[in-house]
Design a protein around this motif. Structure first.
Motif, PDB file in Angstrom:
ATOM      1  N   ALA A  13     -57.656  73.317 -48.428  1.00 18.84           N
ATOM      2  CA  ALA A  13     -57.748  73.666 -46.919  1.00 18.84           C
ATOM      3  C   ALA A  13     -57.827  72.358 -46.278  1.00 18.84           C
ATOM      4  CB  ALA A  13     -59.136  74.010 -47.016  1.00 18.84           C
ATOM      5  N   ILE A  24     -60.361  77.765 -37.425  1.00 20.94           N
ATOM      6  CA  ILE A  24     -61.238  78.054 -38.589  1.00 20.94           C
ATOM      7  C   ILE A  24     -62.264  79.135 -38.362  1.00 20.94           C
ATOM      8  CG2 ILE A  24     -62.742  77.050 -40.312  1.00 20.94           C
ATOM      9  CD1 ILE A  24     -61.178  74.325 -40.166  1.00 20.94           C
ATOM     10  N   TYR A  94     -60.767  79.738 -49.184  1.00 18.84           N
ATOM     11  CA  TYR A  94     -60.175  79.340 -47.935  1.00 18.84           C
ATOM     12  C   TYR A  94     -59.106  80.297 -47.960  1.00 18.84           C
ATOM     13  CZ  TYR A  94     -63.286  75.542 -47.435  1.00 18.84           C
ATOM     14  OH  TYR A  94     -64.455  75.158 -47.448  1.00 18.84           O
ATOM     15  N   LEU A 112     -57.354  79.352 -40.671  1.00 16.07           N
ATOM     16  CA  LEU A 112     -57.965  79.348 -42.120  1.00 16.07           C
ATOM     17  C   LEU A 112     -59.193  80.062 -42.000  1.00 16.07           C
ATOM     18  CD1 LEU A 112     -58.113  75.381 -43.279  1.00 16.07           C
ATOM     19  CD2 LEU A 112     -56.909  77.376 -44.489  1.00 16.07           C
ATOM     20  N   LEU A 114     -62.650  81.279 -44.135  1.00 17.30           N
ATOM     21  CA  LEU A 114     -63.461  80.847 -45.071  1.00 17.30           C
ATOM     22  C   LEU A 114     -64.395  81.977 -45.571  1.00 17.30           C
ATOM     23  CD1 LEU A 114     -65.243  78.830 -46.819  1.00 17.30           C
ATOM     24  CD2 LEU A 114     -66.288  78.148 -44.409  1.00 17.30           C
TER      25      LEU A 114
END
Ligand SMILES: Nc1nc2c(ncn2[C@@H]2O[C@H](COP(=O)(O)OP(=O)(O)O)[C@@H](O)[C@H]2O)c(=O)[nH]1
Ligand SMILES: [Mg+2]
Length: 285
Positions: A13, A24, A94, A112, A114
């Motif tokens: 990541a 993110i 991720y 990304l 999470l």
């Protein structure tokens, strides 16, 4: 790890973030609230365009996405599909997505996602000490709290589901786990189970009611949305209801840069700390 295309660990990541501007999105919610299904549906959505103003370009975690969706495909036809439980050992995984804009702009945003395992999240909810280990969240642009529509649908579970979400948001704010710019989103998942009939009006009424729970957090911008990432077969709610709008919200986010923040000191060798330190070393000491 990246060559295999599986879910990224902290190092992977970190490398992705370094490569280009990245948005993110952190997802948190109790076990089975629909986190993994949502992440998988985002990827599936790009296989059946057009879902939004962006087209799929590449994913470093294709296999990871495929692994997550395999079980749901295998079980298609079943009343309820299953996605694999996010592993406790990893705690946080991720997923990467790189898109190109359908419009004239040359923007090629990368995201990304999470996915925090339910256990990881609940453990951190139980103690301020654990919650403080979630330092990696400082980097998130969006913090999505999943509120399970299945639990809202029953009087027996509605109040506890609502209270747990509020408790998580309160903890996250009190512990200053997010940057000031990070937008908190309350995502009502599985709206097909909450509302058997397709009605955006009834959904809006629910959101207005849920919104009251968050008025107490006056200093924080909190938005609400309803989704059905994987409605049960035969449901009048369309597949991936609300998901494209969410993706648009995330990718329309213009400032992909990290807000400059004070370095955070690492006090332990815990996984989350190590991830955070590897990810943005300039933010940690
Ligand atoms: N009916 C319905 N079920 C869903 C939806 N999204 C997820 N689920 C189901 O809810 C269960 C838990 O989902 P999962 O994504 O594994 O939750 P996680 O533990 O938060 O990652 C699975 O059985 C999913 O198939 C939805 O939009 N509608
Ligand atoms: Mg999961």
């Amino acid at each position: 790890m990246m060559n295999r295309g599986s879910a990224l660990d902290g190092d992977g990541a970190y490398l992705m973030c370094r490569a280009r501007p990245t948005v993110i999105v952190a997802m948190a919610g109790p076990i089975k609230s629909g986190k993994t299904t949502l992440i998988a549906s985002i990827h599936q959505g790009f296989q059946f365009p057009p879902v939004c103003s962006f087209a799929f370009k590449r994913s470093k975690t294709l296999v990871g996405f495929e692994e997550k969706t395999y079980a749901s495909r295998a079980a298609s036809g079943a009343l309820e599909t299953k996605t694999p439980r996010t592993s406790f050992a990893v705690g946080q995984e991720y997923y990467h997505l790189w898109l190109r804009s359908r419009a004239k702009s040359q923007l090629e945003p990368q995201a990304l996602f999470l996915d925090m395992s339910g256990e990881y999240f609940e453990r951190s909810l139980d103690s301020s000490e654990e919650a403080r280990q979630l330092t990696v969240l400082k980097r998130a642009n969006f913090f999505a709290v999943l509120l399970d529509g299945r639990r809202l649908a029953s009087r027996v579970t509605e109040q506890s589901a609502r209270q747990n979400s509020v408790a998580l948001v309160r903890r996250i704010i009190e512990e200053k786990l997010l940057s000031a710019e990070c937008l908190i989103q309350i995502l009502i998942t599985k709206v097909d189970l909450l509302l058997p009939e397709f009605s955006e009006g009834l959904l809006a009424a629910w959101m207005k009611d849920i919104d009251q729970d968050y008025l107490r957090f006056k200093d924080r911008k909190i938005s609400l949305a309803g989704i059905a990432a994987s409605p049960k077969p035969g449901s009048p709610w369309p597949l991936r209801f609300g998901v494209a709008d969410l993706v648009d919200t995330w990718f329309s986010h213009t400032d992909f840069r990290v807000a400059a923040s004070q370095p955070v000191s690492i006090k332990s060798s815990r996984l989350a700390d190590r991830i955070a330190a590897r990810w943005l070393p300039e933010n940690y000491q």
